[in-house]
Design a protein around this motif. Structure first.
Motif, PDB file in Angstrom:
ATOM      1  N   SER A 635       0.833  -1.399  -0.091  1.00 15.41           N
ATOM      2  CA  SER A 635      -0.204  -0.261  -0.195  1.00 15.41           C
ATOM      3  C   SER A 635       0.609   0.892   0.074  1.00 15.41           C
ATOM      4  O   SER A 635       1.522   1.090   0.920  1.00 15.41           O
ATOM      5  CB  SER A 635      -0.887   0.056   1.298  1.00 15.41           C
ATOM      6  N   ARG A 636       0.362   2.125  -0.626  1.00 15.37           N
ATOM      7  CA  ARG A 636       1.523   3.699  -1.451  1.00 15.37           C
ATOM      8  C   ARG A 636       0.650   4.919  -1.016  1.00 15.37           C
ATOM      9  O   ARG A 636      -0.697   5.286  -0.925  1.00 15.37           O
ATOM     10  CB  ARG A 636       2.105   3.816  -2.765  1.00 15.37           C
ATOM     11  N   GLY A 637       0.258   5.547   0.691  1.00 15.26           N
ATOM     12  CA  GLY A 637       0.028   6.614   1.115  1.00 15.26           C
ATOM     13  C   GLY A 637      -0.344   6.114   1.801  1.00 15.26           C
ATOM     14  O   GLY A 637      -0.821   6.851   3.083  1.00 15.26           O
ATOM     15  N   ALA A 638       0.079   5.068   3.063  1.00 13.98           N
ATOM     16  CA  ALA A 638      -1.191   4.621   4.002  1.00 13.98           C
ATOM     17  C   ALA A 638      -0.141   5.439   4.945  1.00 13.98           C
ATOM     18  O   ALA A 638      -0.690   5.952   6.232  1.00 13.98           O
ATOM     19  CB  ALA A 638      -0.855   2.847   3.939  1.00 13.98           C
ATOM     20  N   HIS A 639       0.836   5.417   5.263  1.00 17.28           N
ATOM     21  CA  HIS A 639       2.043   5.697   6.055  1.00 17.28           C
ATOM     22  C   HIS A 639       0.954   8.145   6.320  1.00 17.28           C
ATOM     23  O   HIS A 639       1.575   8.749   6.982  1.00 17.28           O
ATOM     24  CB  HIS A 639       3.617   5.857   6.092  1.00 17.28           C
ATOM     25  N   ALA A 706       8.666   9.184   0.265  1.00 19.16           N
ATOM     26  CA  ALA A 706       7.992   9.587  -0.401  1.00 19.16           C
ATOM     27  C   ALA A 706       7.182  10.077   0.013  1.00 19.16           C
ATOM     28  O   ALA A 706       6.705   8.348   0.755  1.00 19.16           O
ATOM     29  CB  ALA A 706       7.992   9.126  -1.954  1.00 19.16           C
ATOM     30  N   PRO A 707       5.841  10.551   0.082  1.00 19.56           N
ATOM     31  CA  PRO A 707       3.963  10.163   0.734  1.00 19.56           C
ATOM     32  C   PRO A 707       3.850   9.177  -0.057  1.00 19.56           C
ATOM     33  O   PRO A 707       3.219   8.473   0.744  1.00 19.56           O
ATOM     34  CB  PRO A 707       4.044  11.369   0.367  1.00 19.56           C
ATOM     35  N   ASP A 708       3.841   9.104  -0.915  1.00 24.71           N
ATOM     36  CA  ASP A 708       3.917   7.533  -2.058  1.00 24.71           C
ATOM     37  C   ASP A 708       4.399   6.444  -1.643  1.00 24.71           C
ATOM     38  O   ASP A 708       4.682   5.272  -2.172  1.00 24.71           O
ATOM     39  CB  ASP A 708       3.286   8.059  -3.481  1.00 24.71           C
ATOM     40  N   ALA A 709       5.419   6.105  -0.245  1.00 19.03           N
ATOM     41  CA  ALA A 709       6.425   4.948  -0.021  1.00 19.03           C
ATOM     42  C   ALA A 709       4.983   4.323  -0.077  1.00 19.03           C
ATOM     43  O   ALA A 709       4.588   4.176   0.732  1.00 19.03           O
ATOM     44  CB  ALA A 709       6.932   5.609   0.434  1.00 19.03           C
ATOM     45  N   ALA A 710       6.099   2.590  -0.413  1.00 19.57           N
ATOM     46  CA  ALA A 710       4.828   1.505   0.190  1.00 19.57           C
ATOM     47  C   ALA A 710       5.465   1.559   1.631  1.00 19.57           C
ATOM     48  O   ALA A 710       6.433   1.614   1.818  1.00 19.57           O
ATOM     49  CB  ALA A 710       5.415   0.071  -0.120  1.00 19.57           C
ATOM     50  N   LEU A 711       4.178   1.316   2.518  1.00 20.97           N
ATOM     51  CA  LEU A 711       4.576   0.740   3.312  1.00 20.97           C
ATOM     52  C   LEU A 711       5.625  -0.089   3.688  1.00 20.97           C
ATOM     53  O   LEU A 711       5.754   0.183   5.291  1.00 20.97           O
ATOM     54  CB  LEU A 711       3.047   0.746   4.254  1.00 20.97           C
ATOM     55  N   GLU A 779      17.701   7.066  10.912  1.00 28.90           N
ATOM     56  CA  GLU A 779      16.780   6.720  10.284  1.00 28.90           C
ATOM     57  C   GLU A 779      14.981   6.836  10.781  1.00 28.90           C
ATOM     58  O   GLU A 779      15.417   6.156  11.590  1.00 28.90           O
ATOM     59  CB  GLU A 779      17.289   5.695   8.843  1.00 28.90           C
ATOM     60  N   LEU A 780      14.574   7.213   9.939  1.00 32.02           N
ATOM     61  CA  LEU A 780      12.922   7.601  10.684  1.00 32.02           C
ATOM     62  C   LEU A 780      12.397   5.913   9.838  1.00 32.02           C
ATOM     63  O   LEU A 780      11.987   6.339   8.747  1.00 32.02           O
ATOM     64  CB  LEU A 780      12.291   8.429  10.955  1.00 32.02           C
ATOM     65  N   ARG A 781      11.305   5.709  10.467  1.00 22.02           N
ATOM     66  CA  ARG A 781      10.805   4.615  10.627  1.00 22.02           C
ATOM     67  C   ARG A 781      10.028   3.892  11.188  1.00 22.02           C
ATOM     68  O   ARG A 781       9.811   4.070  12.869  1.00 22.02           O
ATOM     69  CB  ARG A 781      11.758   2.625  10.238  1.00 22.02           C
ATOM     70  N   TYR A 782       8.810   2.842  11.194  1.00 18.33           N
ATOM     71  CA  TYR A 782       7.647   2.292  12.014  1.00 18.33           C
ATOM     72  C   TYR A 782       8.180   1.492  12.216  1.00 18.33           C
ATOM     73  O   TYR A 782       8.445   0.097  12.215  1.00 18.33           O
ATOM     74  CB  TYR A 782       6.239   2.772  11.198  1.00 18.33           C
ATOM     75  N   ARG A 783       8.393   1.037  13.934  1.00 17.34           N
ATOM     76  CA  ARG A 783      10.007   0.034  14.164  1.00 17.34           C
ATOM     77  C   ARG A 783       8.291  -1.273  15.741  1.00 17.34           C
ATOM     78  O   ARG A 783       8.340  -0.658  16.811  1.00 17.34           O
ATOM     79  CB  ARG A 783      10.516   0.270  14.687  1.00 17.34           C
ATOM     80  N   ALA A 784       7.853  -1.860  14.962  1.00 15.50           N
ATOM     81  CA  ALA A 784       6.837  -2.857  15.711  1.00 15.50           C
ATOM     82  C   ALA A 784       7.140  -3.153  16.784  1.00 15.50           C
ATOM     83  O   ALA A 784       8.733  -4.142  16.718  1.00 15.50           O
ATOM     84  CB  ALA A 784       6.090  -3.132  15.213  1.00 15.50           C
ATOM     85  N   ASN A 785       6.935  -3.152  17.544  1.00 16.81           N
ATOM     86  CA  ASN A 785       7.555  -4.038  19.238  1.00 16.81           C
ATOM     87  C   ASN A 785       5.707  -4.424  19.680  1.00 16.81           C
ATOM     88  O   ASN A 785       5.855  -5.588  21.010  1.00 16.81           O
ATOM     89  CB  ASN A 785       8.210  -4.100  20.427  1.00 16.81           C
ATOM     90  N   TYR A 786       4.681  -4.870  18.747  1.00 22.88           N
ATOM     91  CA  TYR A 786       3.444  -4.692  20.132  1.00 22.88           C
ATOM     92  C   TYR A 786       2.227  -5.258  18.950  1.00 22.88           C
ATOM     93  O   TYR A 786       2.612  -4.153  17.776  1.00 22.88           O
ATOM     94  CB  TYR A 786       3.259  -3.448  21.026  1.00 22.88           C
TER      95      TYR A 786
END
Length: 860
Positions: A635-639, A706-711, A779-786
């Protein structure tokens, strides 16, 4: 180094090593543990024995194989020995933990409660301890321990009393356990110059207890600095959550009933689930998941019943604000008398940098309600001042009945028998229960331990919780309750019908049995079924006719109108496969409700003027236009939507600020309101929606995203340092997703052995910072632990149960185990895995079998 053991444990250790694992001769069940463990795919043990003590042995052995460190660390913690082995810790965290746990003295409580357990529960505990110790004894030295605790000196054989003490700790997960540090830092004021203050009078001023008027200033000196407490972790159940659906015959296709369980728990530490199947022929046949150290199945099914749980919004504790004697801060007013606080001197041995031990001695305090807690970091008025202090009463203190409760549930063969088990044991601590049976019924009940207040106290809190002073405590019903501690009318009222005095009887708890559906997503009981609201219950079960969270609203729409959501046909009946799509479709409430109006606003005004100059929003407009509205890997744009919503987040159960929406909350349309994007008639440069979109675009572009990067290029779990990140679909509760995948810190886990790499928080975003590639730039990323953990999709038909599942983090806590990442990769690809239940299935998919026959040594 292992400390000396009692004689019977030392003897057991030597005999366990001598236990024959190949001898097929018939042992005397009174003198041997005899159990067979058959492992199927992904390391799932199917444990079969002829009695409970041998069954427990197999469970403990299986846990010790893959998660030895996890339980060992928890035993060290509840004994108050973390500082002894690990030092005081960052910001004295270990020392605060040790002081709090030594004050509670859970092992002492367990010793006094152990004989109250049912014989089956005692057998399971004894067997579990023996099996766990047998697994430990089979390791040649500390160098042979799993990697998280390799060479650790604190790994020792455990005892039945310690294991029950750990169950007492789990019972308080959503109550007293959150206050351990606050208990440890509660110290009386020492400044003698504070002015006398009038006693609070709640009947005259329902918020006087939290205003600054009449409350003396807090003191700077205490034995330990007041910890910086996280109000969300302290006052709410955030960090443990769930979705749960139970579908009856009227909503099931090709099945009598269906169940979807989706608990959201930490992916590290002691709160990870472990899958297993338990069998005693003719007595017990149940499969599902549980937590380390707990010998029964928490979420799962037997031949005729299936159940899951969601964390309840009910209140398992009440806070009391004590009125203190101005001349003696160790006395508090109760009715027309002064009472003395209890005092307990605690000594903790603290390891120093040179390896030596230094004692830390501190006195902790309590009232007749329970321990005192220092909440000064939330508000100075919640600290211990000359005029007031906070005390905690916990409904789950001493709840030793969890094991016998879930064992009785597992043995039940009908819905009435299941409810009889709840009534008999009254041991469910902090979760709603959703149940289906083979005949096609779906049920919901909040059977948690809820304080029973009198009419005056209920009315007082209903009014006080809406005031500006106390609303931050209540948080739309997601938070806690603070009552006057000087008035006996605010005590819990005993009905004579509960095993723990002062709680609401099960007969007065919210409950429903239907043939269509019930569901819960951590909002209160009110809208378990949209067509039949549950109303008129104690406020301590949570509010009614109030706004639901975005995730609850999305659950409500998915289950009540699945045809409109693209999940079913017009008959609104689910199959097992369409039920699974509820999780894996990864759609969201706000993608459906806000994407198009936001896109229209963006396309109408693609250029806006900011303080720093003009900004072209065209990249964001294109990303929103091309976004599929889902949170899949591709999905591109979810973020971008996520970053935009972040600007409107608020505390409390509603998650998102009311001003974002065009249509306000309406209790008659609670599943679909609030909704719509609030109109804006002013200059586009001042439109809150466009300004938030501009900020999101700038934030992402500054991070090189990018605003349209893949999640899938941005969101992942890195299960341990040195391992490759695993991209994950899903998202956050505030986005209105079902499948939760997020970072949640501070974690509800108390483990110091966490493996998952999460980076550092960044203000204003859920992105987290870490230099992944070693180039010196983070780097800024969504790093899940939950998030989604053990996910169960179950159907009952004429042939019995059939189920598939995810276990998002796998069976093992050890990065060296083949079962550390195997199921995470399956979860990332959304590949459901079958749960083997029949003997034929188990035999067809057997990967290894272990038969243990070990001499049993009786406790003296």
């Amino acid at each position: 180094m292992r400390t000396p053991l009692p004689l019977y444990l030392a003897l057991f250790g030597s005999l366990a090593l001598a236990g024959c694992q190949e001898n097929d001769s018939e042992p005397d069940p009174a003198s041997h543990y005899d159990v067979t463990l058959t492992y199927t795919e992904q390391g799932v043990p199917h444990i079969k024995a002829a009695d409970y003590v041998s069954l427990g042995f197999g469970v403990g052995y299986a846990h010790g194989e893959e998660n030895l460190c996890t339980l060992s660390e928890q035993i060290m913690k509840l004994q108050g020995d973390k500082s002894r082995w690990l030092g005081a810790g960052e910001q004295q965290r270990n020392l605060l933990s040790d002081l709090g746990y030594r004050s509670l003295d859970l092992p002492g409580q367990a010793a006094s409660l152990y004989d109250k357990l049912t014989p089956e529960a005692r057998d399971l505990i004894e067997g579990y301890v023996a099996g766990f110790n047998h697994s430990l004894a089979g390791r040649t030295s500390p160098a042979d321990y799993p990697s998280p605790c390799r060479e650790a000196e604190w790994v020792e054989p455990i005892t039945p009393i310690q294991l029950l003490a750990y169950h007492l700790d789990l019972a308080q997960l959503a109550s007293g356990r959150s206050f351990i540090s606050a208990m440890a830092s509660a110290q009386p004021p020492t400044d003698g110059t504070l002015a006398r203050a009038a006693l609070p009078a709640p009947e005259l001023d329902p918020v006087s207890l939290l205003t600054s008027e009449g409350i003396g200033r807090t003191l700077a000196r205490a034995a330990l600095p007041a910890p910086e407490l996280d109000p969300v972790s302290l006052l709410t159940s955030e960090g443990i959550g769930s979705n749960g659906w139970a579908l009856g015959a009227d909503r099931s296709s090709n099945a009598n009933s269906l169940l979807l369980g989706n608990p959201h728990f930490p992916w590290d530490g002691e709160l990870r689930f472990f899958e297993r199947h338990l069998q005693i022929p003719g007595e017990l046949n149940v499969t599902g998941a549980t937590m380390m150290g707990f010998p029964a199945i928490l979420i799962g099914f037997n031949e005729r019943l299936g159940w899951t749980h969601t964390v309840s919004q009910s209140k398992r504790f009440t806070l009391y604000q004590l009125t203190l004697d101005p001349d003696n801060p160790l006395r508090y007013r109760y009715g027309d008398q002064w009472r003395e606080m209890s005092q307990k001197q605690i000594t903790v041995q603290v390891r120093q940098a040179d390896g030596s031990l230094q004692p830390h001695v501190q006195t902790l305090y309590g009232s007749h309600f329970g321990p005192l807690a220092n909440l000064a970091s939330l508000s100075p008025t919640l600290g211990w001042t000359r005029n007031s202090a906070i005390s905690l009463r916990d409904a789950n203190a001493g709840n030793y009945r969890m094991l016998e409760q879930w064992l009785a549930m597992a043995k039940a063969q009908s819905t009435p028998a299941f409810f009889d088990a709840l009534a008999a044991h009254q041991g469910v601590p902090w979760v709603n229960t959703l149940l289906v049976d083979k005949s096609g019924q779906a049920s919901y009940v909040d059977a948690t331990q809820v304080p029973r207040l009198g009419a005056r106290a209920e009315a007082w809190w209903r009014a006080a919780s809406q005031t500006p002073q106390l609303a931050p405590i209540w948080q739309d019903g997601e938070g806690s309750v603070l009552l006057p501690g000087n008035d006996p009318d605010f005590e819990w009222m005993d009905s004579g019908q509960t095993r723990t005095p002062g709680l609401v009887p099960l007969s007065q708890a919210p409950r429903q049995t239907r043939s269509d559906y019930v569901y819960n997503a951590n909002s209160s009981h009110w809208l378990t079924n949209l067509a039949a609201p549950l109303e008129g219950y104690s406020i301590l079960y949570g509010p009614e006719q109030t706004v639901r969270s975005p995730r609850t609203r999305y659950n409500a729409q998915l289950i009540s109108t699945p045809d409109a959501m693209g999940l079913t046909g017009a008959d609104r009946r689910f199959t097992l496969q369409t039920l699974q799509q509820v999780l894996t479709h990864n759609g969201s409430l706000f993608a459906r409700e806000l994407r198009e109006p936001l896109l229209a606003r963006c396309e109408a005004h693609p250029q806006i003027l900011l303080t720093g100059g003009p900004l072209d929003l065209t990249p964001s407009c294109k990303a929103l236009a091309n976004w599929d509205g889902e949170y899949q890997l591709e999905s591109r744009g979810a973020h971008l939507m996520r970053e935009w919503l972040t600007a409107f987040r608020t505390s409390g159960h509603r998650d998102i600020k009311d001003e974002l929406f065009a249509i306000p909350f309406n209790p008659a349309q609670a599943a679909t309101t609030p909704n719509g994007l609030a109109p804006w008639r002013g200059a586009p440069d001042q439109d809150p929606a466009l300004l938030a979109l501009a900020q999101a675009q700038q934030r992402l572009q500054a991070a090189g995203i990018a605003p349209d990067a893949a999640l899938g290029t941005l969101q992942f779990v890195q299960k341990a340092a040195g391992l490759s990140p695993i991209p994950l679909p899903g998202g956050h509760s505030f986005e209105g997703l079902f499948n939760m995948v997020q970072t949640n810190l501070p974690s509800r886990s108390t483990s110091s052995l966490a493996n998952i790499v999460t980076g550092k928080a960044v203000p204003g975003t859920t992105l987290r910072s870490l230099d992944d590639d070693g180039d010196g730039q983070a780097e800024l990323r969504y790093r899940a632990n939950y998030g989604s953990s053990f996910v169960l999709a179950l159907q009952f038909d004429a042939n019995g149960p059939r189920a598939e599942r995810f276990l998002s983090y796998g069976q093992s806590h050890d990065p060296e185990s083949p079962h550390f990442t195997d199921q995470t990769e399956l979860f990332a690809r959304q590949q459901w895995q079958p749960m083997r239940f029949t003997d034929e299935e188990i035999a067809a998919h057997r990967e290894r079998t272990l038969h243990l026959k070990v001499p049993r040594v009786a406790r003296p």
